[in-house]
Motif scaffolding. Structure first.
Motif, PDB file in Angstrom:
ATOM      1  N   ALA A 251     -37.429   3.314 -17.068  1.00 22.90           N
ATOM      2  CA  ALA A 251     -36.289   4.084 -17.562  1.00 22.90           C
ATOM      3  C   ALA A 251     -35.119   3.867 -16.607  1.00 22.90           C
ATOM      4  O   ALA A 251     -35.299   3.347 -15.496  1.00 22.90           O
ATOM      5  CB  ALA A 251     -36.629   5.565 -17.651  1.00 22.90           C
ATOM      6  N   ARG A 252     -33.953   4.234 -17.049  1.00 21.40           N
ATOM      7  CA  ARG A 252     -32.792   4.051 -16.188  1.00 21.40           C
ATOM      8  C   ARG A 252     -32.937   4.914 -14.942  1.00 21.40           C
ATOM      9  O   ARG A 252     -33.236   6.114 -15.032  1.00 21.40           O
ATOM     10  CB  ARG A 252     -31.506   4.430 -16.921  1.00 21.40           C
ATOM     11  N   PRO A 253     -32.726   4.357 -13.757  1.00 20.08           N
ATOM     12  CA  PRO A 253     -32.811   5.154 -12.528  1.00 20.08           C
ATOM     13  C   PRO A 253     -31.757   6.263 -12.528  1.00 20.08           C
ATOM     14  O   PRO A 253     -30.729   6.167 -13.199  1.00 20.08           O
ATOM     15  CB  PRO A 253     -32.556   4.126 -11.417  1.00 20.08           C
ATOM     16  N   THR A 254     -32.003   7.285 -11.754  1.00 23.39           N
ATOM     17  CA  THR A 254     -31.059   8.394 -11.660  1.00 23.39           C
ATOM     18  C   THR A 254     -30.090   8.238 -10.497  1.00 23.39           C
ATOM     19  O   THR A 254     -29.130   9.000 -10.386  1.00 23.39           O
ATOM     20  CB  THR A 254     -31.816   9.717 -11.494  1.00 23.39           C
ATOM     21  N   ALA A 255     -30.326   7.271  -9.626  1.00 24.51           N
ATOM     22  CA  ALA A 255     -29.449   7.062  -8.472  1.00 24.51           C
ATOM     23  C   ALA A 255     -29.609   5.629  -7.983  1.00 24.51           C
ATOM     24  O   ALA A 255     -30.554   4.930  -8.347  1.00 24.51           O
ATOM     25  CB  ALA A 255     -29.777   8.050  -7.353  1.00 24.51           C
ATOM     26  N   ALA A 256     -28.671   5.217  -7.154  1.00 23.79           N
ATOM     27  CA  ALA A 256     -28.735   3.886  -6.550  1.00 23.79           C
ATOM     28  C   ALA A 256     -29.798   3.873  -5.460  1.00 23.79           C
ATOM     29  O   ALA A 256     -30.158   4.920  -4.908  1.00 23.79           O
ATOM     30  CB  ALA A 256     -27.387   3.517  -5.957  1.00 23.79           C
ATOM     31  N   PRO A 257     -30.342   2.693  -5.118  1.00 24.98           N
ATOM     32  CA  PRO A 257     -31.283   2.619  -3.995  1.00 24.98           C
ATOM     33  C   PRO A 257     -30.605   3.082  -2.710  1.00 24.98           C
ATOM     34  O   PRO A 257     -29.388   2.908  -2.533  1.00 24.98           O
ATOM     35  CB  PRO A 257     -31.634   1.124  -3.925  1.00 24.98           C
ATOM     36  N   SER A 258     -31.367   3.704  -1.836  1.00 25.12           N
ATOM     37  CA  SER A 258     -30.801   4.179  -0.574  1.00 25.12           C
ATOM     38  C   SER A 258     -30.277   3.005   0.238  1.00 25.12           C
ATOM     39  O   SER A 258     -30.799   1.896   0.172  1.00 25.12           O
ATOM     40  CB  SER A 258     -31.856   4.948   0.223  1.00 25.12           C
ATOM     41  N   GLU A 259     -29.229   3.278   1.002  1.00 28.03           N
ATOM     42  CA  GLU A 259     -28.607   2.227   1.813  1.00 28.03           C
ATOM     43  C   GLU A 259     -29.100   2.306   3.247  1.00 28.03           C
ATOM     44  O   GLU A 259     -29.259   3.389   3.807  1.00 28.03           O
ATOM     45  CB  GLU A 259     -27.081   2.353   1.775  1.00 28.03           C
ATOM     46  N   ASP A 260     -29.343   1.159   3.837  1.00 24.57           N
ATOM     47  CA  ASP A 260     -29.715   1.061   5.244  1.00 24.57           C
ATOM     48  C   ASP A 260     -28.428   1.037   6.062  1.00 24.57           C
ATOM     49  O   ASP A 260     -27.580   0.165   5.864  1.00 24.57           O
ATOM     50  CB  ASP A 260     -30.509  -0.232   5.475  1.00 24.57           C
ATOM     51  N   PRO A 261     -28.225   2.007   6.984  1.00 22.05           N
ATOM     52  CA  PRO A 261     -26.989   2.009   7.775  1.00 22.05           C
ATOM     53  C   PRO A 261     -26.868   0.811   8.712  1.00 22.05           C
ATOM     54  O   PRO A 261     -25.777   0.465   9.138  1.00 22.05           O
ATOM     55  CB  PRO A 261     -27.081   3.322   8.565  1.00 22.05           C
ATOM     56  N   PHE A 262     -27.990   0.169   9.014  1.00 27.52           N
ATOM     57  CA  PHE A 262     -27.979  -1.009   9.874  1.00 27.52           C
ATOM     58  C   PHE A 262     -28.767  -2.130   9.193  1.00 27.52           C
ATOM     59  O   PHE A 262     -29.852  -2.501   9.651  1.00 27.52           O
ATOM     60  CB  PHE A 262     -28.580  -0.694  11.253  1.00 27.52           C
ATOM     61  N   PRO A 263     -28.265  -2.660   8.069  1.00 34.79           N
ATOM     62  CA  PRO A 263     -29.035  -3.682   7.344  1.00 34.79           C
ATOM     63  C   PRO A 263     -29.145  -4.977   8.134  1.00 34.79           C
ATOM     64  O   PRO A 263     -28.214  -5.371   8.847  1.00 34.79           O
ATOM     65  CB  PRO A 263     -28.209  -3.886   6.066  1.00 34.79           C
ATOM     66  N   ASP A 264     -30.289  -5.619   8.000  1.00 36.60           N
ATOM     67  CA  ASP A 264     -30.488  -6.916   8.637  1.00 36.60           C
ATOM     68  C   ASP A 264     -29.708  -7.981   7.887  1.00 36.60           C
ATOM     69  O   ASP A 264     -29.524  -7.912   6.672  1.00 36.60           O
ATOM     70  CB  ASP A 264     -31.977  -7.297   8.640  1.00 36.60           C
ATOM     71  N   ARG A 265     -29.265  -8.988   8.601  1.00 34.89           N
ATOM     72  CA  ARG A 265     -28.559 -10.101   7.980  1.00 34.89           C
ATOM     73  C   ARG A 265     -29.560 -11.041   7.319  1.00 34.89           C
ATOM     74  O   ARG A 265     -30.638 -11.288   7.845  1.00 34.89           O
ATOM     75  CB  ARG A 265     -27.758 -10.877   9.028  1.00 34.89           C
ATOM     76  N   PRO A 266     -29.243 -11.573   6.139  1.00 31.45           N
ATOM     77  CA  PRO A 266     -30.131 -12.551   5.509  1.00 31.45           C
ATOM     78  C   PRO A 266     -30.156 -13.845   6.300  1.00 31.45           C
ATOM     79  O   PRO A 266     -29.188 -14.193   6.986  1.00 31.45           O
ATOM     80  CB  PRO A 266     -29.511 -12.749   4.123  1.00 31.45           C
ATOM     81  N   THR A 267     -31.267 -14.547   6.208  1.00 32.10           N
ATOM     82  CA  THR A 267     -31.418 -15.830   6.882  1.00 32.10           C
ATOM     83  C   THR A 267     -31.949 -16.856   5.891  1.00 32.10           C
ATOM     84  O   THR A 267     -32.387 -16.511   4.794  1.00 32.10           O
ATOM     85  CB  THR A 267     -32.400 -15.713   8.062  1.00 32.10           C
ATOM     86  N   LEU A 268     -31.924 -18.113   6.272  1.00 32.17           N
ATOM     87  CA  LEU A 268     -32.472 -19.152   5.405  1.00 32.17           C
ATOM     88  C   LEU A 268     -33.954 -18.923   5.149  1.00 32.17           C
ATOM     89  O   LEU A 268     -34.460 -19.197   4.062  1.00 32.17           O
ATOM     90  CB  LEU A 268     -32.252 -20.534   6.042  1.00 32.17           C
ATOM     91  N   LYS A 269     -34.650 -18.404   6.155  1.00 34.22           N
ATOM     92  CA  LYS A 269     -36.078 -18.149   6.013  1.00 34.22           C
ATOM     93  C   LYS A 269     -36.347 -16.887   5.203  1.00 34.22           C
ATOM     94  O   LYS A 269     -37.335 -16.798   4.473  1.00 34.22           O
ATOM     95  CB  LYS A 269     -36.721 -18.041   7.403  1.00 34.22           C
ATOM     96  N   ASP A 270     -35.476 -15.913   5.324  1.00 33.80           N
ATOM     97  CA  ASP A 270     -35.663 -14.619   4.657  1.00 33.80           C
ATOM     98  C   ASP A 270     -34.340 -14.221   4.001  1.00 33.80           C
ATOM     99  O   ASP A 270     -33.629 -13.344   4.485  1.00 33.80           O
ATOM    100  CB  ASP A 270     -36.096 -13.576   5.690  1.00 33.80           C
ATOM    101  N   PRO A 271     -33.984 -14.850   2.873  1.00 33.34           N
ATOM    102  CA  PRO A 271     -32.654 -14.654   2.282  1.00 33.34           C
ATOM    103  C   PRO A 271     -32.433 -13.288   1.643  1.00 33.34           C
ATOM    104  O   PRO A 271     -31.289 -12.942   1.340  1.00 33.34           O
ATOM    105  CB  PRO A 271     -32.572 -15.761   1.229  1.00 33.34           C
ATOM    106  N   PHE A 272     -33.481 -12.492   1.448  1.00 33.45           N
ATOM    107  CA  PHE A 272     -33.311 -11.163   0.849  1.00 33.45           C
ATOM    108  C   PHE A 272     -33.417 -10.061   1.896  1.00 33.45           C
ATOM    109  O   PHE A 272     -33.446  -8.877   1.554  1.00 33.45           O
ATOM    110  CB  PHE A 272     -34.355 -10.945  -0.250  1.00 33.45           C
TER     111      PHE A 272
END
Length: 394
Positions: free
Chosen positions: A139-160
């Motif tokens: 079903a349609r979610p009720t909110a956006a996914p929570s945000e990480d205040p310190f997100p990791d940068r994507p890399t060639l090995k781990d692009p997500f």
């Protein structure tokens, strides 16, 4: 604690234990009346108690080294301030609990600033439990996914890395069809065909490597009804002569191979498919609402700066019964197509998405539109601002 041969105090005939004698000595010292030269008896008792305390402390250190520290103090003698001793075990539990809380908060702060302290020590690059796949969206979610205040940068090995999509399904595995049933005057077999064709269009239009490289999406076009001029006919014109008014991106995800290339061979997918009857007997409508996340690098040799483009599509296909509606047997008609993209340069056409990288943003004027979270699947695409805005994350 046991006692040795007790001495007898003169005048009362009662035995005095080692503990009582040591307490007497300590009280005398605290009151300023302690003898300057302790007796041999006092020195012996005090030394025995000190040795026993040290042995108990060594036993506690060895025990805590093998298992987690408990929330409360263990039984037995523990050296510490007088107020802890007077408050008893309850007071000691409060002290240790506070210590554990402080240490936990410090640990959380350290991980927030340097998440690699935890993730780099997990199996398989830190994605074991943290990256456990999400349950299928029903079903349609009720909110956006929570945000990480310190997100990791994507890399060639781990692009997500650092993206909510790290827990999404890979490619076509994220397109799960509901069980078919007869509806709208269409048989179960006809509905099942409409569902399968919808998934095949989504895969060919948004996941096929040739389509992503900007090649003609022949398989997707073949699934659409050639009799629908404002559907398949319009898309074929847009592919031949792309422009702002004739935009193939309303249906197809395309990137200029001379500008960017996909990192790896995985596109993350999340969404849902539903179906229902149409306005008349002899048609079934299939609604597809999916978000695709594409990790990319510049096509220049040696490029390592990974950017992600996030494309959401809400499509409605119709399968007609040719016996009741003029149509081509087994081919889908397009009823609606709505889409939005996060991280594609504004004001540029040519029939390709134009993801921007970190170095591209230097000196760029800020978009005038509102901030938008491309991972927010709770919002209706019809309510998405049409002007170019700023994505809060990719």
């Amino acid at each position: 604690m046991g006692t040795s041969d007790p001495e007898k105090r003169h005048g009362d005939g009662r035995a005095i234990s080692d503990e009582e004698w040591a307490r007497f000595v300590r009280e005398a010292e605290a009151g300023g009346g302690a003898p300057k030269e302790p007796s041999a008896r006092a020195r012996m008792v005090t030394e025995r108690l000190r040795a026993q305390d040290q042995a108990a402390a060594r036993r506690e250190r060895r025990r805590w080294g093998r298992r987690p520290k408990p929330a409360g103090q263990p039984e037995g003698r523990r050296p510490g301030p007088a107020w802890q001793a007077m408050n008893g075990r309850a007071g000691k539990r409060r002290s240790v609990t506070s210590l554990v809380v402080v240490l936990a908060l410090v640990g959380v702060a350290a991980v927030a600033v340097r998440p690699e302290l935890v993730t780099d020590r997990l199996p398989d690059g830190g994605e074991s439990d943290v990256a456990a796949p999400l349950a299928q969206e029903t079903a349609r979610p009720t909110a956006a996914p929570s945000e990480d205040p310190f997100p990791d940068r994507p890399t060639l090995k781990d692009p997500f890395r650092g993206s909510p999509a790290v827990r999404w399904a890979d490619g076509a595995a994220g397109i799960v069809l509901p069980e078919a049933k007869a509806v709208g005057g269409m048989s179960k077999a006809q509905v099942a065909h409409a569902l399968r064709s919808t998934k095949e269009v989504l895969v060919a239009a948004n996941l096929d490597p040739a389509t992503l490289r900007g090649e003609r999406p022949e398989e997707a076009l073949e699934l659409l009804d050639p009799l629908q001029e404002d559907g398949r006919g319009r898309l074929e014109k847009a592919l031949r002569e792309p422009s702002e008014r004739q935009d193939p991106l309303v249906m197809f995800s395309r990137f200029d191979p001379g500008h960017v290339r996909l990192v790896g061979d995985v596109v993350k997918t999340r969404g849902r498919t539903t179906f229902g009857k149409g306005d008349r007997s002899g048609e079934v409508r299939v609604h597809a609402d999916y978000t695709f996340v594409y990790p990319l690098v510049k096509a220049e040799p040696g490029s390592t700066d990974v950017a992600r483009s996030v494309v959401r599509r809400h499509l409605t296909f119709v399968l007609y019964d040719p016996a009741k509606v003029v149509s081509t047997q087994g081919k889908l008609n397009v009823l609606t197509w709505d889409s939005s993209v996060g991280n594609s340069a504004c004001g540029r056409d040519g029939g390709f998405y134009r993801p921007q990288f970190t170095e591209d943003l230097v000196g760029e004027p800020a978009p005038s539109g509102p901030d938008v979270d491309p991972y927010d699947r709770s919002r209706d695409l019809a309510d998405t601002p049409q002007e170019c805005g700023t994505v809060t994350r990719t």
